[in-house]
Design a protein around this motif. Structure first.
Motif, mmCIF file in Angstrom:
data_model
loop_
_atom_site.group_PDB
_atom_site.id
_atom_site.type_symbol
_atom_site.label_atom_id
_atom_site.label_comp_id
_atom_site.label_asym_id
_atom_site.label_seq_id
_atom_site.Cartn_x
_atom_site.Cartn_y
_atom_site.Cartn_z
ATOM 1 N N SER A 96 -43.211 -18.136 -48.673
ATOM 2 C CA SER A 96 -43.640 -19.387 -48.052
ATOM 3 C C SER A 96 -43.918 -20.470 -49.076
ATOM 4 O O SER A 96 -44.100 -21.629 -48.722
ATOM 5 C CB SER A 96 -44.880 -19.137 -47.192
ATOM 6 O OG SER A 96 -45.992 -18.929 -48.026
ATOM 7 N N HIS A 152 -42.717 -26.194 -47.024
ATOM 8 C CA HIS A 152 -42.896 -25.548 -45.715
ATOM 9 C C HIS A 152 -44.243 -25.906 -45.111
ATOM 10 O O HIS A 152 -44.358 -26.148 -43.921
ATOM 11 C CB HIS A 152 -42.771 -24.032 -45.852
ATOM 12 C CG HIS A 152 -41.531 -23.609 -46.578
ATOM 13 N ND1 HIS A 152 -40.272 -23.938 -46.124
ATOM 14 C CD2 HIS A 152 -41.356 -22.905 -47.734
ATOM 15 C CE1 HIS A 152 -39.377 -23.448 -46.968
ATOM 16 N NE2 HIS A 152 -40.005 -22.826 -47.960
ATOM 17 N N PHE A 203 -40.043 -20.814 -43.036
ATOM 18 C CA PHE A 203 -40.995 -21.518 -42.201
ATOM 19 C C PHE A 203 -41.854 -20.536 -41.413
ATOM 20 O O PHE A 203 -43.063 -20.683 -41.303
ATOM 21 C CB PHE A 203 -40.253 -22.472 -41.264
ATOM 22 C CG PHE A 203 -41.190 -23.396 -40.547
ATOM 23 C CD1 PHE A 203 -41.986 -24.281 -41.261
ATOM 24 C CD2 PHE A 203 -41.302 -23.353 -39.169
ATOM 25 C CE1 PHE A 203 -42.855 -25.114 -40.612
ATOM 26 C CE2 PHE A 203 -42.186 -24.186 -38.516
ATOM 27 C CZ PHE A 203 -42.957 -25.062 -39.239
#
Ligand SMILES: Nc1ncnc2c1ncn2[C@@H]1O[C@H](COP(=O)(O)OP(=O)(O)OP(=O)(O)O)[C@@H](O)[C@H]1O
Ligand SMILES: [Mg+2]
Lengths: 600, 359
Positions: A44, A57, A258
């Motif tokens: 992430s 993200h 995401f």
């Protein structure tokens, strides 16, 4: 005697070898839990192609108002649900902790049964009860209270009822475990010292039970923010929760990074709640210790604030209760020559039994519906036909799902037993530095939102080619089952008299023979109970199955979920009934064995 | 009721399903008295105490405190203090708050609370621990704080359920004296529970001996020791020699008995009919090893089995005919020796030291 032999006698089992029993659990959780989750979090914060660190993200997460709104809804829903669970669960927990053994065990069973019954089945039951053509609407209309069906589900109220029903057993169990350790003599002492019921309860019992309330609330909240079944099936457009977003991102849009970022957000939220909890009460309270705020100046500002406000509030409430009691007694004086009527206790029983009924009864509404002759769910069902059961048993999809679920459950429970039992032995019998932390790691698959493990495993498996395999499912479910095994076996060992082992070894049995001939036979019932709990955990598991099966293979809960998304049909009711009966039987068996193990 | 007792208990009975926990229990407690409930485990001591405290309710019977009927009155209206075996100090409150609790409940003004707390902490000699939590105290200190918390509101009776049970031997001896002193100095009325006969003897004005859910005998420690009324009482308190006898009749103002081998023994007049089987009891320290010419009211013969010197006293174990062994305790007179194992000895004792017990 050689020097080596002498020193071996002098310092028995000081070597690293004694940590051997912990090795399997550490390796297992390290590979299948800690590493994948860590990797997900890493994902992430890096750019997809280049591998550079990025906050993109997260930036997107914050930039799109929909996500922050979903997060807000998630927190709000979970907070309300926690409140209801704790408020409703407290009287039940109190009754369980203060009543005699006989009642206690049976009431506890009524709390445990829903705890172990599939979330899916219970959610379907609420649809039967609360739907437009559901039992409650039909009764209301029959009684002439309403003309048209009320919208009881597909809104906030529906989600709240479903989630509270789902999570209250967890809150109750956490609270009972703390309340059980409150010395029954304390309220008695308070009353001989001049405290009426209200003061004795609110100044003595209640503050001592707070760690349980906090622990129960924490677990409920953390579990609630990871929920998706109930909001998806009982909620409307306004009740979408964050887990649903993750599922959508990963499954439908294949947007890993995401999805990872959203998972991370969920995990951070969970950790933030833990942190707040630690500030306010201290982590040790989770394990049943008393709050740090009570150790004088060691408490933080937050905890001291809590303590101060709490003292004032409880004293005031206690006083108010007693004034009410005094008023009551002036109207209905109590006589020293007649046994008093125990009104407060009566009210407690009535409240607790209603809550237990709320937990235990609704699920059974799924049963009659499965025998309807009609092709849709409505109340009252038109009796009587086996046709939905025939449909299930004639459908290769359902049969395959059932067979796979049973296989996976058996094997994953087996794996969990093999890994968890040695660890439980070690943790309950040996001392080590950082034992609590170790237990924390082992229990964390239970505590962190399940969706995070699911997404992490999905990503991890994808690279290993384990998606859509039974092995992947088995290992994934074992990650969840290990904590249950460790906890259950540790509980059994706590009641096991270790002197029996010492006796055996003094009679010449070596360690393995002792284990095999003495220990295992004695705790066999407890081990079987642990196996059953692990089995049921896997049998009911949806989240991991949803991801890991990759749409290729299906388990029973996954098949139910897929069906339910289309329509909650009588076929589902039939499957649910079968599952309900099977799981109830298993849990009763486990409970019976556990009681036998504990009362040896 | 003609005279006013501090506490009156009449015909209490309590059952749990088929289990009779207490039956037919009656006793009176006088102002300033130290009465101990003594008995083996499960004999109903705690049950009786709890009923008096109002923590459990009897099936039948009556309890009056200070002349007022209180059988079913709630505990907080009874003006009773109770010290629990595990102390039951409130773990989330400091020592000060613990002791202040009963005063708070009585809505005593803060200034007086502070004075009173200080007063009782001084009495139990622990003024320095006021701000600690109970778990930061040693067992003995917790015990004293429990006592202080109970004394601070001057209840008319203090009940103690095995308050010293959790302490080690040395501390227990110390606390026994301390509680006894507090009792004498402050003139408090105490109903005490223990299963330790020595503790009961040391501390009590009177002992209520309990067995199998009933009161076996109630009297001063001396009464119970010298005039036990049952075999149970005789063997529970102190050591005793018991010999099976048949009552022969009255002989010169005394009760005469015959043992299995025909020896005649005498005891002060007892209300046992002639021909009845009974047990004769005599304490070991009342038996003397007789020389060849010595005489005594009661004489039995046997073979010396063992001689054990226990410091200040020496114990002689003598095997009678029929394999019964009796023991005699004598003050140690110089190095033991002289009599050999198996040697014939005569034991004698005064008729006044003999007690006849119904079987
Ligand atoms: N709550 C209860 N339920 C069932 N039986 C009980 C209960 N409380 C006490 N009993 C029974 O009543 C009898 C008397 O118990 P009690 O506690 O008064 O004994 P005690 O003399 O205090 O013994 P100890 O010295 O072991 O404390 C016992 O046989 C006990 O098993
Ligand atoms: Mg007792």
């Amino acid at each position: 005697m050689t020097a080596a032999a002498a020193s071996a006698f002098a310092r028995p089992r000081r070597s690293w070898g004694r940590f051997l029993p912990l090795l399997p659990v550490l390796v297992f959780l390290g590979f299948l839990f800690l590493y994948p989750v860590g990797q997900l979090l890493w994902l992430s914060v890096v750019e997809k192609g280049s591998g550079d660190l990025t906050a993109a993200h997260y930036a997107r997460l914050l930039a799109v108002p929909v996500y922050s709104k979903v997060l807000l809804i998630t927190f709000e829903t979970s907070a309300w649900c926690t409140l209801f669970c704790v408020l409703g669960g407290y009287p039940v927990a109190y009754l369980l902790a203060t009543t005699g053994d006989k009642w206690r065990n049976n009431l506890m069973l009524l709390v445990l049964l829903p705890f172990w019954t599939s979330f899916l089945v219970r959610t379907f039951a609420w649809i039967v009860l609360l739907g437009r053509n559901g039992a409650i609407n039909k009764w209301l209309q029959a009684l002439g209270i309403t003309d048209a069906p009320l919208g009881l589900i597909y809104n906030f109220a529906g989600v709240m009822v479903g989630m509270t029903h789902a999570l209250m057993p967890l809150a109750i169990i956490s609270m009972v475990s703390v309340m059980e350790n409150i010395d029954a003599n304390l309220p008695r002492a308070a009353s001989t010292l001049g405290a009426r019921g209200g003061q004795a309860f609110f100044r003595i019992y209640f503050p001592l039970s707070l760690p349980g309330v906090a622990a129960g609330g924490l677990l409920t909240f953390i579990t609630a923010i990871g929920f998706f079944i109930t909001p998806a099936l009982l909620g409307g457009r306004q009740q979408i929760m964050i887990t649903q977003v993750i599922i959508e991102q990963v499954q439908d849009l294949m947007n890993w990074s995401f999805g990872g970022a959203v998972s991370m957000l969920l995990l951070v939220s969970a950790l933030f709640v833990f942190w707040l909890y630690d500030r306010a009460l201290g982590m040790s309270t989770l394990a049943g210790g008393s709050p740090a705020s009570q150790v004088g100046d060691r408490g933080t500002w937050l905890s001291r604030g809590f303590a101060w406000v709490g003292d004032l509030a409880t004293a005031a409430i206690g006083r108010a209760c007693d004034l009410a009691a005094v008023a009551w007694e002036t109207v209905f004086p109590q006589r020293p020559d007649k046994p008093p009527v125990k009104i407060a206790r009566g009210v407690l029983w009535a409240t607790a039994l209603s809550v237990v009924a709320f937990l235990a009864v609704p699920t059974f509404f799924i049963i009659p519906v499965s025998f309807t002759t009609e092709g849709f769910i409505q109340w009252p069902p038109k009796f009587f036909s086996w046709r939905w059961y025939d449909t299930v048993f004639e459908s290769p999809t359902w049969i395959a799902a059932i067979v796979r679920s049973l296989t996976v459950a058996t094997l994953s429970a087996g794996v969990a037993m093999l890994i968890g039992t040695p660890a439980a032995f070690f943790l309950s019998r040996q001392s080590m530095i950082g034992k609590t932390a170790m237990l924390g790691v082992i229990l964390s698959p239970l505590i962190i939102p399940r969706i995070i493990i699911a997404v992490a495993l999905f990503y991890f498996y994808a690279k290993l080619g384990l998606i859509g395999t039974n092995l992947g499912l088995i290992l994934g479910h074992a990650v969840l089952a290990v904590p249950y095994v460790v906890v259950t076996v540790m509980a059994v060992l706590k009641n096991y008299d270790e002197r029996l082992d010492q006796a055996a070894s003094s009679l010449g049995a070596n360690r393995w023979r002792t284990l095999w001939h003495v220990t295992f036979p004695l705790i066999r019932a407890g081990l079987i109970a642990a196996f059953i709990f692990a089995f049921v955990t896997s049998l009911d598991e949806l989240t991991i199955a949803l991801f890991v099966s990759g749409g290729l293979v299906t388990t029973l809960p996954k098949q139910m979920w897929d069906d339910a998304l289309l329509k909650v049909s009588p076929t589902l009711a039939a499957v649910s009934t079968l599952l309900l009966i099977f799981v109830t039987f298993m849990i009763l068996a486990a409970e019976y064995l556990r009681r036998r193990a504990v009362h040896k | 009721m003609t005279e006013k007792h501090k506490l009156t208990v009449r015909s209490l009975r309590k059952t749990y399903g088929p289990v009779v926990a207490l039956t037919d229990a009656s006793l009176d407690l006088e102002e300033g008295e130290f009465l101990t409930l003594l008995g083996p485990s499960g004999s109903g001591k705690t049950t009786m105490l709890m009923i008096i405290a109002g923590l459990i309710q009897p099936d039948s019977g009556e309890v009056s405190i200070d002349g007022k009927l209180a059988t079913y009155a709630p505990p907080f209206k009874r003006d009773i203090g109770m010290v629990f075996q595990n102390y039951a100090l409130f773990p989330h409150m400091t020592v000060r708050e613990n002791i202040a609790f009963p005063l708070r409940m009585r809505r005593v003004p803060d200034a007086r609370i502070a004075d009173e707390v200080k007063r009782v902490l001084d009495i139990v000699r622990l003024p320095q621990v006021a701000d600690r939590l109970p778990r930061q105290l040693s067992g003995g200190q917790q015990q004293r704080i429990a006592l202080a918390r109970c004394m601070v509101y001057r209840p008319s009776i203090i009940l103690m359920d095995e308050p010293l049970g959790a302490l080690d031997k040395k501390l227990r001896d110390e606390m026994q004296l301390e509680i006894k002193n507090l009792h004498t100095e402050l003139g408090i009325t105490v109903l005490y529970v223990t299963h330790d006969q020595e503790e009961a003897m040391i501390m009590s004005d009177r002992i209520c001996l309990m067995n199998d859910a009933r009161i076996e005998q109630l009297g001063t420690p001396a009464d119970l020791y010298f005039k036990p009324r049952s075999v149970f009482a005789a063997s529970f308190l102190g050591e005793s020699n018991l010999i099976d006898v048949t009552v022969a009749g009255t002989e010169g103002g005394r009760t005469a008995m015959r043992t299995a081998d025909g020896t005649t023994l005498r005891a002060p007049l007892a209300a046992v009919p002639a021909g009845a089987a009974a047990k004769m009891m005599v304490r070991p320290e009342r038996l003397h090893v007789l020389g060849p010419t010595d005489r005594a009211d009661n004489v039995i013969e046997g073979a010396l089995d063992q001689v054990i010197m226990v410091g200040g006293v020496t114990k002689y174990y003598v095997k009678l005919k029929g394999d019964r062994t009796v023991s005699a305790t004598q003050l140690t007179q110089g190095p033991v020796g002289g009599i050999e194992r198996g040697a014939k000895v005569r034991l004698g004792w005064a008729a006044d030291s003999t007690v006849v017990l119904p079987t």
